[in-house]
Scaffold this motif. Structure first.
Motif, PDB file in Angstrom:
ATOM      1  N   UNK A 184       0.815  -1.207   0.000  1.00 23.80           N
ATOM      2  CA  UNK A 184       0.000   0.000   0.000  1.00 23.80           C
ATOM      3  C   UNK A 184       0.847   1.254   0.000  1.00 23.80           C
ATOM      4  N   UNK A 185       0.239   2.342  -0.413  1.00 23.64           N
ATOM      5  CA  UNK A 185       0.955   3.611  -0.369  1.00 23.64           C
ATOM      6  C   UNK A 185       0.926   4.158   1.044  1.00 23.64           C
ATOM      7  N   UNK A 186      -0.215   3.986   1.690  1.00 25.48           N
ATOM      8  CA  UNK A 186      -0.350   4.533   3.035  1.00 25.48           C
ATOM      9  C   UNK A 186      -0.228   3.406   4.047  1.00 25.48           C
ATOM     10  N   UNK A 187      -1.057   2.372   3.845  1.00 26.75           N
ATOM     11  CA  UNK A 187      -0.934   1.219   4.730  1.00 26.75           C
ATOM     12  C   UNK A 187       0.173   0.316   4.193  1.00 26.75           C
ATOM     13  N   UNK A 188       0.625  -0.602   5.035  1.00 30.93           N
ATOM     14  CA  UNK A 188       1.697  -1.492   4.601  1.00 30.93           C
ATOM     15  C   UNK A 188       1.239  -2.405   3.486  1.00 30.93           C
ATOM     16  N   UNK A 189       0.047  -2.950   3.688  1.00 31.23           N
ATOM     17  CA  UNK A 189      -0.436  -3.955   2.756  1.00 31.23           C
ATOM     18  C   UNK A 189      -1.817  -3.577   2.248  1.00 31.23           C
ATOM     19  N   UNK A 190      -2.062  -3.941   1.020  1.00 26.78           N
ATOM     20  CA  UNK A 190      -3.410  -3.815   0.494  1.00 26.78           C
ATOM     21  C   UNK A 190      -4.049  -5.175   0.649  1.00 26.78           C
ATOM     22  N   UNK A 191      -5.095  -5.249   1.445  1.00 32.21           N
ATOM     23  CA  UNK A 191      -5.724  -6.551   1.655  1.00 32.21           C
ATOM     24  C   UNK A 191      -6.912  -6.695   0.713  1.00 32.21           C
ATOM     25  N   UNK A 192      -7.381  -7.937   0.637  1.00 36.37           N
ATOM     26  CA  UNK A 192      -8.434  -8.279  -0.308  1.00 36.37           C
ATOM     27  C   UNK A 192      -9.723  -7.541   0.037  1.00 36.37           C
ATOM     28  N   UNK A 193     -10.415  -7.050  -0.994  1.00 39.34           N
ATOM     29  CA  UNK A 193     -11.694  -6.394  -0.694  1.00 39.34           C
ATOM     30  C   UNK A 193     -12.845  -7.392  -0.737  1.00 39.34           C
ATOM     31  N   UNK A 194     -12.513  -8.661  -0.916  1.00 42.91           N
ATOM     32  CA  UNK A 194     -13.525  -9.703  -0.872  1.00 42.91           C
ATOM     33  C   UNK A 194     -14.183  -9.699   0.510  1.00 42.91           C
ATOM     34  N   UNK A 195     -15.515  -9.499   0.513  1.00 40.34           N
ATOM     35  CA  UNK A 195     -16.226  -9.352   1.791  1.00 40.34           C
ATOM     36  C   UNK A 195     -16.191 -10.635   2.628  1.00 40.34           C
ATOM     37  N   UNK A 196     -15.973 -11.775   1.960  1.00 36.11           N
ATOM     38  CA  UNK A 196     -15.952 -13.023   2.723  1.00 36.11           C
ATOM     39  C   UNK A 196     -14.635 -13.220   3.467  1.00 36.11           C
ATOM     40  N   UNK A 197     -13.616 -12.509   3.016  1.00 38.71           N
ATOM     41  CA  UNK A 197     -12.303 -12.679   3.653  1.00 38.71           C
ATOM     42  C   UNK A 197     -11.693 -11.328   3.979  1.00 38.71           C
ATOM     43  N   UNK A 198     -12.324 -10.569   4.846  1.00 37.51           N
ATOM     44  CA  UNK A 198     -11.801  -9.213   5.075  1.00 37.51           C
ATOM     45  C   UNK A 198     -10.401  -9.241   5.679  1.00 37.51           C
ATOM     46  N   UNK A 199      -9.596  -8.285   5.250  1.00 36.54           N
ATOM     47  CA  UNK A 199      -8.278  -8.116   5.851  1.00 36.54           C
ATOM     48  C   UNK A 199      -7.272  -9.189   5.503  1.00 36.54           C
ATOM     49  N   UNK A 228      -4.060 -25.122  10.289  1.00 39.76           N
ATOM     50  CA  UNK A 228      -5.186 -25.992   9.965  1.00 39.76           C
ATOM     51  C   UNK A 228      -4.973 -27.365  10.566  1.00 39.76           C
ATOM     52  N   UNK A 229      -4.195 -27.393  11.624  1.00 36.14           N
ATOM     53  CA  UNK A 229      -3.866 -28.643  12.283  1.00 36.14           C
ATOM     54  C   UNK A 229      -5.112 -29.353  12.781  1.00 36.14           C
ATOM     55  N   UNK A 230      -6.154 -28.598  12.988  1.00 32.77           N
ATOM     56  CA  UNK A 230      -7.331 -29.222  13.597  1.00 32.77           C
ATOM     57  C   UNK A 230      -8.432 -29.475  12.594  1.00 32.77           C
ATOM     58  N   UNK A 231      -8.037 -29.691  11.368  1.00 35.42           N
ATOM     59  CA  UNK A 231      -8.985 -30.274  10.427  1.00 35.42           C
ATOM     60  C   UNK A 231      -9.605 -29.340   9.403  1.00 35.42           C
ATOM     61  N   UNK A 232      -9.604 -28.024   9.639  1.00 37.64           N
ATOM     62  CA  UNK A 232     -10.221 -27.165   8.635  1.00 37.64           C
ATOM     63  C   UNK A 232      -9.304 -27.115   7.422  1.00 37.64           C
ATOM     64  N   UNK A 233      -9.904 -26.904   6.263  1.00 36.93           N
ATOM     65  CA  UNK A 233      -9.103 -27.032   5.052  1.00 36.93           C
ATOM     66  C   UNK A 233      -8.166 -25.846   4.875  1.00 36.93           C
ATOM     67  N   UNK A 234      -7.009 -26.113   4.336  1.00 33.11           N
ATOM     68  CA  UNK A 234      -6.006 -25.072   4.208  1.00 33.11           C
ATOM     69  C   UNK A 234      -6.292 -24.165   3.042  1.00 33.11           C
ATOM     70  N   UNK A 235      -5.915 -22.908   3.155  1.00 31.31           N
ATOM     71  CA  UNK A 235      -6.010 -22.022   2.009  1.00 31.31           C
ATOM     72  C   UNK A 235      -4.791 -21.113   2.013  1.00 31.31           C
ATOM     73  N   UNK A 236      -4.803 -20.135   1.155  1.00 34.48           N
ATOM     74  CA  UNK A 236      -3.625 -19.276   1.027  1.00 34.48           C
ATOM     75  C   UNK A 236      -3.861 -17.892   1.601  1.00 34.48           C
ATOM     76  N   UNK A 237      -4.974 -17.741   2.314  1.00 35.90           N
ATOM     77  CA  UNK A 237      -5.308 -16.403   2.797  1.00 35.90           C
ATOM     78  C   UNK A 237      -4.679 -16.134   4.155  1.00 35.90           C
ATOM     79  N   UNK A 238      -3.812 -15.159   4.177  1.00 32.33           N
ATOM     80  CA  UNK A 238      -3.141 -14.822   5.423  1.00 32.33           C
ATOM     81  C   UNK A 238      -3.524 -13.408   5.801  1.00 32.33           C
ATOM     82  N   UNK A 239      -3.806 -13.224   7.089  1.00 27.70           N
ATOM     83  CA  UNK A 239      -4.115 -11.884   7.579  1.00 27.70           C
ATOM     84  C   UNK A 239      -2.830 -11.235   8.064  1.00 27.70           C
TER      85      UNK A 239
END
Lengths: 636, 211
Positions: A508-523, A593-604
């Motif tokens: 980001x120019x102001x913030x460090x990172x530009x996060x996804x604007x996808x409402x299901x995965x905020x930040x 995801x050690x406890x069973x939920x499926x892994x993805x690539x979304x990191x906050x």
């Protein structure tokens, strides 16, 4: 300004700097630039020089005289040291000022100290002026990467150790507060409690929390259901008493022995006051058994059926967790995963060859995409195809049909072993992807001649092919032809480069990172799409341009980059950036995801610690750097 | 009478028009606000280099000056001059470098005396400056270190300041400037936050000592 007086003072600065690394090796002009701009400030003992609350640092500091201590601020430890003392000639805060973010550490003068200070903008200019200084800073940031890895090691080594030794004390194994009820409770309520808590063993304890009995699932059938026990009567009448207990200081081995001796599956763990601390089950002890690389490998190679391979597949994941916990780097880890997955796939193919006769057929089983690049993470679905030669004696249709039947079985077995079927049908059982040498060449050739968006997308998947089983020479011939086609085709390379520049690093120019604007995965940031892919795509263009055989991104960067004269340090920094993003993805997929939920690539980014955030930002900068190179090279 | 008015046209016929203009420019400068904090103040640290005069006494040979501006010592903000054959230019250069900032020396009786004499001799009069003497001030800022006045060497040694070359007026001024940085940090901690506070402390100290 009086030049003779200034010169004298600058000379005293230079005399000092020349006695300390990295300034002693610095280029004359750059050193002069630095010497002219250093102002001296005095900090009495205990004075704060720089704290995180100051925001992005305005100055780079070099200790001139005295001692400065870097102290961790806040409760979360971000580096392996809690304090670090800096003496004359040492500079700070390199990471924060390079990244333009507040310092993680507080810097405090531990004795009366003089510090040189250089305005932040001049610090960045100095890096431009001085390759030596830039290298120094790059190395420093790389050392932060190591620290991050070591920190990961510390964070999880305890967990790994617990999983690996039978000498672990039971207090380390007890994860949850015990579920227990009083002896007077009605049996129905007790059973309800068991269901509610989802436990196979219910402890019964008095008000003093000392266990008096135990009821397990298998008791329910024998003592309650079959005899028609009245559920309104107290639990004390059906429980096993006295329960088997062990002190929390006893080892896992003791517990295993106790279970084996008495034929029970649960042990109640008590503290020194005999109060209930938890319940240990037989299954908890099984999990302790260590899984080794060699063991898995021989397990795969000797597997007689898919069921055995399914177990091996689970073991691979467990091993990956252990290795990750031991702080192994992303490069080695993906290599391990890749090697074991290759072995697994080969075994699946071998088992299927027992049922499908392909004797005398020249063919190769190809892996595409991340598998082709040796960069599989743990939530990768299968991307594969077949390359074959049509013998003169054979008819094409029946042979292809045989290959497709075979491929279908292999695809299904792979799916059974944890590699999901590809949604896009990029699988060998797809007739479009089970092709002869000439057909593949025709397909690739069309994409190169007419690089429309779909062709480019295909190129990013299929050009990363690699042979998993079968005729390597065949595939090599195809690669050779492919590179000869792309190397001399600037229009295609430019189209690939443009495609690679489609996505920019989320800085980001102001913030460090530009996060996804996808409402299901905020930040969140999708580290595959907005991270790894940036490196992968740029490296691919580089390899196609310079004729590099290798498919792995780092090899492509190293070999292709050096062929066009990029400095080795710069390439190493890019590789580090890529590895770090891969490491974050693996960590996220595996540990989170050690406890069973499926892994993805979304990191906050907000969930990362300060150091990781800083390095992630640096990794994105590296992505930007390589993109910039593409832009310049192809005038995009 | 303001010292600057004594430098007005007509007061010293020995100055040529260019030198006159240089002094006029300094007259136009606003006086410093001595009540502002150290970290908003520019101090000028001066050291005099002298040699024996005919008929006894010392005369000024060279001068070195280093500024501490907003707490910082910057190599660009320094001045050095040999009096040699152009003592008027050397003195004008000094006055211009001082630019009405409070002046800091170690050992005022010697430095201030020598400098004022040289200014008077070459410019017709010695400017009224705010002189701060670290020799007087240091013992009151660091009572735990000494009971009375100490030599500069002792103070430099106490704070680990290297004396690079005691024959060089500029490098000597550099040492005193580093000492001033220490003094300012301590003064601040004691609530003496401005040049005005330092001047007041200095006069009461002098008064106490009966000097």
């Amino acid at each position: 300004m009086d030049t003779s007086a200034s010169d004298t003072l600058i000379r005293t600065n230079l005399d000092f700097l020349r006695r300390h690394a990295p300034f002693d090796r610095m280029e004359t002009e750059a050193l002069r630039f630095l010497g002219e701009r250093l102002a001296t400030a005095f900090y009495p003992a205990e004075a704060e020089i720089l704290i995180p609350e100051d925001g992005p640092p305005r100055f780079f500091y070099i200790v001139y005289r005295g001692k400065v201590q870097a102290r961790q601020v806040g409760s979360v430890s971000v580096t392996e040291y809690s304090t670090l003392t800096l003496g004359p000639g040492e500079g700070f805060p390199i990471g924060a000022i390079s990244a333009g973010r507040p310092s993680t550490n507080g810097y405090i003068a531990v004795e009366d100290s003089y510090c040189f200070q250089l305005p932040a903008a001049d610090f960045l200019k100095l890096q431009e002026l001085s390759p030596t200084f830039q290298l120094f800073c790059t190395r420093y940031i790389a050392s932060l990467l190591n620290q991050s890895r070591e920190q990961l090691q510390v964070q999880f080594s305890q967990r790994a150790a617990e999983q690996q030794t039978m000498t672990t004390s039971l207090s380390n194994l007890v994860k949850k507060a015990p579920v227990f009820v009083g002896p007077e409770l009605a049996t129905r309520s007790a059973l309800e409690r068991m269901v509610e808590a989802g436990v196979g063993c219910l402890a019964v304890a008095g008000e003093d929390e000392k266990p008096v009995g135990v009821l397990t699932q298998s008791d329910i059938l024998k003592r309650i259901v079959l005899p028609g026990f009245d559920l309104t009567r107290p639990i004390a009448e059906v429980m096993t008493t006295p329960p088997h207990t062990l002190n929390a200081s006893a080892s896992a081995y003791d517990a295993a022995l106790e279970m084996a001796t008495h034929g029970v599956r649960h042990i109640l763990v008590v503290d020194t006051d005999d109060k209930l601390k938890g319940v240990i089950s037989e299954r908890d002890l099984f999990a302790l058994q260590r899984i080794g690389l060699r063991q898995i490998r021989s397990g795969i190679e000797s597997a007689a059926d898919v069921q055995a391979l399914q177990r091996a597949s689970r073991d691979i994941r467990q091993l990956a967790l252990n290795l990750l916990a031991q702080g192994i780097g992303a490069e080695q880890l993906t290599q391990f995963i890749s090697a074991l997955n290759d072995a697994l796939t080969r075994r699946i193919i071998e088992l299927n060859l027992n049922r499908h006769d392909l004797y005398g057929v020249e063919y190769a089983w190809l892996a595409f995409g991340s598998e082709g690049r040796h960069e599989q993470t743990l939530s990768t679905d299968q991307d594969n195809g077949i390359l074959y030669i049509l013998p003169e004696w054979a008819d094409k249709e029946p042979l292809k049909l045989r290959l497709l039947e075979f491929a279908k079985d292999v695809n299904n077995d792979l799916a059974a072993c944890g590699f999901p079927l590809c949604e896009g049908n990029i699988m060998a059982s797809n007739p479009e992807l089970c092709l002869t040498f000439d057909e593949w060449r025709e397909k690739f050739g069309t994409w190169i001649r007419e690089p429309h968006p779909e062709a480019l997308l295909n190129a990013t998947i299929f050009f990363d092919y690699r042979v998993l089983y079968g005729d390597e020479k065949l595939a090599h011939k195809l690669r050779h032809w492919l590179l000869s086609m792309t190397g001399g085709n600037p229009a295609f390379l430019k189209a690939m480069a443009t495609n690679a520049l489609d996505v920019s690093p989320p800085l980001g120019k102001i913030r460090d990172f530009v996060t996804d604007d996808d409402a299901r995965h905020p930040g969140t940031i999708d580290l595959k799409k907005f991270g790894a892919r940036l490196f992968v795509d740029a490296a691919r263009v580089l390899s196609l341009r310079t004729g590099v055989d290798a498919t792995s991104t780092v090899q492509r960067l190293r070999q292709g980059g050096s062929r066009i004269g990029m400095p080795a340090e710069e390439l190493a920094a890019m590789a580090d950036g890529f590895h770090f993003i891969q490491l974050l993805r693996l960590r996220h997929q595996h540990l989170d995801t050690d406890h069973g939920s499926s892994g993805d690539n979304r990191v906050k980014p907000d969930d990362l610690n300060e150091l990781d955030r800083r390095i992630l930002k640096e990794a994105f900068r590296q992505a930007r750097k390589i993109q910039l190179r593409l832009k310049l090279d192809y005038q995009i | 009478m303001n010292w600057l008015s004594r430098l007005l046209p007509g007061s010293n016929p020995a100055l040529d028009p260019e030198q006159r203009a240089a002094l006029d420019a300094i007259i136009a400068l606003p006086p410093p606000d001595l009540a502002r904090s150290h970290y908003e103040t520019r101090y000028v640290v001066i050291n005099a280099e002298t040699g024996p005069m005919d008929g006894g006494g010392q005369r000024l040979l060279a001068v070195g000056a280093v500024a501490i501006n907003q707490g910082l010592l910057h190599p660009a903000d320094a001045y050095r001059a040999q009096l040699g054959s152009a003592p008027v230019d050397a003195m004008i250069g000094l006055v211009r470098f001082i630019a009405r900032s409070p002046v800091v020396v170690f050992n005022a009786p010697f430095n201030q005396g020598t400098l004022e004499r040289a200014l008077e001799q070459n410019l017709g009069s010695a400017p009224d400056l705010d002189w701060i003497d670290l020799m007087v001030l240091m013992p009151s800022l660091f009572p735990e270190r000494t009971t009375g006045q100490a030599r500069m060497d002792a103070w430099l040694g106490a704070f680990g300041i290297d004396r690079l070359d005691h024959r060089d007026a500029l490098l000597e001024a550099l040492c005193v400037a580093q000492l001033l940085q220490v003094a300012l940090a301590r003064a601040n901690a004691q609530g003496l936050a401005s040049p005005r506070d330092l001047l007041d402390t200095q006069s009461s100290r002098k008064w106490l000592r009966g000097s």
